[in-house]
Enzyme design. Structure first.
Site, PDB file in Angstrom:
ATOM      1  N   HIS A 111       0.826  -1.210   0.074  1.00  0.00           N
ATOM      2  CA  HIS A 111       0.083  -0.147  -0.155  1.00  0.00           C
ATOM      3  C   HIS A 111       0.949   1.374   0.058  1.00  0.00           C
ATOM      4  O   HIS A 111       0.307   2.376   0.425  1.00  0.00           O
ATOM      5  CB  HIS A 111      -0.867  -0.126   1.254  1.00  0.00           C
ATOM      6  CG  HIS A 111      -2.099  -1.040   1.083  1.00  0.00           C
ATOM      7  ND1 HIS A 111      -3.015  -1.314   2.121  1.00  0.00           N
ATOM      8  CD2 HIS A 111      -2.528  -1.909  -0.123  1.00  0.00           C
ATOM      9  CE1 HIS A 111      -3.903  -2.360   1.738  1.00  0.00           C
ATOM     10  NE2 HIS A 111      -3.457  -2.540   0.319  1.00  0.00           N
ATOM     11  N   GLY A 178      -2.014  -8.603  12.880  1.00  0.00           N
ATOM     12  CA  GLY A 178      -2.661  -7.227  13.049  1.00  0.00           C
ATOM     13  C   GLY A 178      -3.102  -6.950  11.893  1.00  0.00           C
ATOM     14  O   GLY A 178      -3.053  -5.758  11.624  1.00  0.00           O
TER      15      GLY A 178
HETATM   16  C1  BJW Z   1      -3.586  -5.632  16.888  1.00  0.00           C
HETATM   17  C2  BJW Z   1      -3.449  -5.081  17.751  1.00  0.00           C
HETATM   18  C3  BJW Z   1      -2.033  -5.425  18.377  1.00  0.00           C
HETATM   19  C4  BJW Z   1      -4.780  -3.857  16.963  1.00  0.00           C
HETATM   20  N1  BJW Z   1      -1.664  -6.776  18.144  1.00  0.00           N
HETATM   21  N2  BJW Z   1      -3.182  -7.050  16.490  1.00  0.00           N
HETATM   22  C5  BJW Z   1     -16.367  -5.141  -2.244  1.00  0.00           C
HETATM   23  C6  BJW Z   1     -15.807  -6.291  -1.636  1.00  0.00           C
HETATM   24  C7  BJW Z   1     -14.644  -6.698  -1.919  1.00  0.00           C
HETATM   25  C8  BJW Z   1     -13.572  -5.800  -2.117  1.00  0.00           C
HETATM   26  C9  BJW Z   1     -14.151  -4.371  -2.637  1.00  0.00           C
HETATM   27  C10 BJW Z   1     -15.314  -4.167  -2.383  1.00  0.00           C
HETATM   28  N3  BJW Z   1     -15.365  -2.760  -2.775  1.00  0.00           N
HETATM   29  C11 BJW Z   1     -14.169  -2.459  -3.286  1.00  0.00           C
HETATM   30  C12 BJW Z   1     -13.414  -3.419  -3.170  1.00  0.00           C
HETATM   31  C13 BJW Z   1     -12.017  -3.356  -3.004  1.00  0.00           C
HETATM   32  C14 BJW Z   1     -11.113  -2.473  -2.064  1.00  0.00           C
HETATM   33  C15 BJW Z   1     -11.648  -3.103  -0.717  1.00  0.00           C
HETATM   34  O1  BJW Z   1     -11.152  -3.925  -0.115  1.00  0.00           O
HETATM   35  N4  BJW Z   1     -12.786  -2.440   0.061  1.00  0.00           N
HETATM   36  C16 BJW Z   1     -13.136  -3.192   1.255  1.00  0.00           C
HETATM   37  C17 BJW Z   1     -13.456  -1.787   2.175  1.00  0.00           C
HETATM   38  C18 BJW Z   1     -14.656  -3.487   1.024  1.00  0.00           C
HETATM   39  N5  BJW Z   1      -9.836  -2.625  -2.096  1.00  0.00           N
HETATM   40  C19 BJW Z   1      -9.083  -1.784  -2.996  1.00  0.00           C
HETATM   41  O2  BJW Z   1      -9.709  -0.624  -3.562  1.00  0.00           O
HETATM   42  C20 BJW Z   1      -7.557  -2.135  -3.004  1.00  0.00           C
HETATM   43  N6  BJW Z   1      -7.550  -2.140  -4.437  1.00  0.00           N
HETATM   44  C21 BJW Z   1      -7.911  -3.221  -5.207  1.00  0.00           C
HETATM   45  O3  BJW Z   1      -8.583  -3.984  -4.909  1.00  0.00           O
HETATM   46  O4  BJW Z   1      -7.731  -3.157  -6.457  1.00  0.00           O
HETATM   47  C22 BJW Z   1      -8.062  -4.199  -7.417  1.00  0.00           C
HETATM   48  C23 BJW Z   1      -6.905  -5.004  -7.996  1.00  0.00           C
HETATM   49  C24 BJW Z   1      -6.485  -5.684  -6.806  1.00  0.00           C
HETATM   50  C25 BJW Z   1      -5.375  -6.675  -7.178  1.00  0.00           C
HETATM   51  C26 BJW Z   1      -5.005  -6.922  -8.503  1.00  0.00           C
HETATM   52  C27 BJW Z   1      -5.472  -6.089  -9.533  1.00  0.00           C
HETATM   53  C28 BJW Z   1      -6.311  -5.334  -8.954  1.00  0.00           C
HETATM   54  C29 BJW Z   1      -6.806  -1.104  -2.800  1.00  0.00           C
HETATM   55  C30 BJW Z   1      -6.900  -1.053  -1.164  1.00  0.00           C
HETATM   56  C31 BJW Z   1      -6.146   0.200  -0.615  1.00  0.00           C
HETATM   57  C32 BJW Z   1      -5.979   0.358   0.639  1.00  0.00           C
HETATM   58  N7  BJW Z   1      -5.490   1.419   1.329  1.00  0.00           N
HETATM   59  C33 BJW Z   1      -5.380   1.754   2.623  1.00  0.00           C
HETATM   60  C34 BJW Z   1      -4.726   3.301   2.968  1.00  0.00           C
HETATM   61  C35 BJW Z   1      -3.302   3.187   2.637  1.00  0.00           C
HETATM   62  C36 BJW Z   1      -2.519   4.441   2.822  1.00  0.00           C
HETATM   63  C37 BJW Z   1      -2.546   4.647   4.325  1.00  0.00           C
HETATM   64  O5  BJW Z   1      -2.289   4.198   5.169  1.00  0.00           O
HETATM   65  O6  BJW Z   1      -3.308   5.936   4.523  1.00  0.00           O
HETATM   66  O7  BJW Z   1      -4.509   0.898   3.316  1.00  0.00           O
HETATM   67  S1  BJW Z   1      -7.061   1.704   3.675  1.00  0.00           S
HETATM   68  C38 BJW Z   1      -6.346   1.090   5.024  1.00  0.00           C
HETATM   69  O8  BJW Z   1      -6.810  -0.287   5.305  1.00  0.00           O
HETATM   70  C39 BJW Z   1      -4.747   0.746   4.760  1.00  0.00           C
HETATM   71  C40 BJW Z   1      -4.424  -0.454   5.350  1.00  0.00           C
HETATM   72  O9  BJW Z   1      -3.187  -0.938   4.929  1.00  0.00           O
HETATM   73  C41 BJW Z   1      -5.706  -1.285   5.124  1.00  0.00           C
HETATM   74  C42 BJW Z   1      -5.833  -2.379   6.000  1.00  0.00           C
HETATM   75  O10 BJW Z   1      -5.956  -2.150   7.216  1.00  0.00           O
HETATM   76  P1  BJW Z   1      -5.344  -3.009   8.451  1.00  0.00           P
HETATM   77  O11 BJW Z   1      -3.881  -2.869   8.261  1.00  0.00           O
HETATM   78  O12 BJW Z   1      -6.034  -4.417   8.498  1.00  0.00           O
HETATM   79  O13 BJW Z   1      -5.680  -2.092   9.582  1.00  0.00           O
HETATM   80  P2  BJW Z   1      -7.248  -2.238  10.459  1.00  0.00           P
HETATM   81  O14 BJW Z   1      -7.334  -0.978  11.462  1.00  0.00           O
HETATM   82  O15 BJW Z   1      -8.410  -2.522   9.721  1.00  0.00           O
HETATM   83  O16 BJW Z   1      -7.226  -3.529  11.406  1.00  0.00           O
HETATM   84  C43 BJW Z   1      -6.097  -3.624  12.412  1.00  0.00           C
HETATM   85  C44 BJW Z   1      -6.222  -4.842  13.036  1.00  0.00           C
HETATM   86  O17 BJW Z   1      -5.324  -4.867  13.998  1.00  0.00           O
HETATM   87  C45 BJW Z   1      -7.672  -5.288  13.769  1.00  0.00           C
HETATM   88  O18 BJW Z   1      -7.842  -6.769  13.138  1.00  0.00           O
HETATM   89  C46 BJW Z   1      -7.105  -5.390  15.163  1.00  0.00           C
HETATM   90  O19 BJW Z   1      -7.710  -6.402  15.886  1.00  0.00           O
HETATM   91  C47 BJW Z   1      -5.577  -5.557  14.983  1.00  0.00           C
HETATM   92  N8  BJW Z   1      -4.713  -5.335  16.320  1.00  0.00           N
HETATM   93  N9  BJW Z   1      -3.996  -3.889  17.856  1.00  0.00           N
HETATM   94  C48 BJW Z   1      -2.347  -7.464  17.466  1.00  0.00           C
HETATM   95  N10 BJW Z   1      -1.580  -4.663  19.578  1.00  0.00           N
END
Ligand code: BJW
Length: 237
Positions: A111, A178
């Site tokens: 990302h 995480g």
């Molecule tokens: C702990 C802890 C501790 C806490 N110990 N654990 C409908 C259905 C399916 C998919 C889609 C849909 N509509 C649209 C989509 C696609 C979309 C998507 O997935 N949307 C969903 C919301 C539904 N995805 C995209 O658009 C992606 N692109 C794409 O799909 O392109 C098509 C394609 C793919 C592949 C090939 C060809 C084409 C792009 C996604 C971009 C995400 N960007 C972000 C921002 C990045 C910049 C920034 O940081 O500002 O990335 S969004 C945000 O979410 C960020 C993160 O990397 C990402 C994931 O979040 P993460 O890391 O999981 O964090 P949290 O907060 O959600 O969870 C934290 C976890 O930690 C929790 O579980 C806690 O329990 C745990 N935790 N403390 C252990 N101490």
């Protein structure tokens, strides 16, 4: 599995939570007090570039705060890469540099990276240690106002997908640490790894959206559970 089979580690915001970086999906549904659509979509950037630059400038400043440093989970993954008798690839969704600061070398930022900027015109990627703004020009092509954070927003294609896909296809162990399992394609990696024959492990503070798909689930803070998991794994080799 043979103990030198490649390992793929997928990390999310939870691995950096104990370093003082907030996760995305806190109970209020806001990221650092902003709506997702406003700060993490190309449309949000197009409609208010100043707001989005300010949002990422603040996160870049936070990364420079001396209190933000790698925690035992980052350190344990760096140890795994050093001591494991096989390939270890960290695929991180995080845009911070805490894996590298802990000593991991084989890291893929799917990302993007907070400390880089990209020209929306020519695609040049440059270091961005300080603030970015809507009037910055591109060092490579000279375009004015074209520099954006080098991050992947919703609707954009994550980086290095070919390298990630082939590593997942080849790995013997896939561990997700995480991450909420809400954002695709990362949330689907566990299925791909499982179908390819890997042993799949989730380490999370609580259940994720995809917990049921994993072979093994470890519940607890990454700063405690990742070092313990690495210790167990290395002891078996
Ligand atoms: C702990 C802890 C501790 C806490 N110990 N654990 C409908 C259905 C399916 C998919 C889609 C849909 N509509 C649209 C989509 C696609 C979309 C998507 O997935 N949307 C969903 C919301 C539904 N995805 C995209 O658009 C992606 N692109 C794409 O799909 O392109 C098509 C394609 C793919 C592949 C090939 C060809 C084409 C792009 C996604 C971009 C995400 N960007 C972000 C921002 C990045 C910049 C920034 O940081 O500002 O990335 S969004 C945000 O979410 C960020 C993160 O990397 C990402 C994931 O979040 P993460 O890391 O999981 O964090 P949290 O907060 O959600 O969870 C934290 C976890 O930690 C929790 O579980 C806690 O329990 C745990 N935790 N403390 C252990 N101490």
């Amino acid at each position: 599995m043979a103990m030198s089979e490649p390992i793929v580690v997928l990390t999310g915001a939870g691995v950096s939570a104990e370093s003082g970086i907030r996760t995305f999906r806190a109970s209020d549904g806001l990221w650092e007090d902003h709506r997702v659509e406003d700060v993490a979509t190309p449309e949000g950037f197009a409609s208010d570039p100043l707001l989005v630059h300010r949002f990422y400038n603040e996160r870049r400043q936070q990364l420079r705060d001396p209190s933000v440093r790698p925690n035992p989970a980052h350190e344990a993954l760096a140890r795994l890469e050093r001591e494991y008798d096989g390939d270890v690839l960290v695929v991180t969704q995080n845009i911070d540099d805490l894996h590298e600061r802990a000593g991991s070398r084989n890291v893929v930022h799917m990302h993007g990276e907070l400390l880089k900027a990209r020209c929306a015109g020519c695609g040049a990627v440059v270091a961005a240690v300080g603030d970015l703004g809507p009037t910055d020009s591109c060092e490579a092509c000279g375009a004015l106002g074209a520099m954006r954070p080098h991050v992947v927003w919703f609707g954009e294609i994550p980086l290095l997908m070919d390298e990630i896909s082939s590593a997942i296809q080849r790995c013997g162990t896939f561990v997700a640490i995480g991450t909420s399992g809400l954002v695709y394609p990362a949330a689907g990696f566990v299925q791909v790894a499982g179908l390819a024959g890997a042993h799949t492990v989730e380490i999370n503070l609580t259940t994720s959206y995809v917990t049921s798909v994993f072979d093994e689930v470890v519940t607890g803070p990454a700063g405690e559970q990742v070092p313990a998991w690495v210790e167990r794994l290395l002891a078996r080799t």
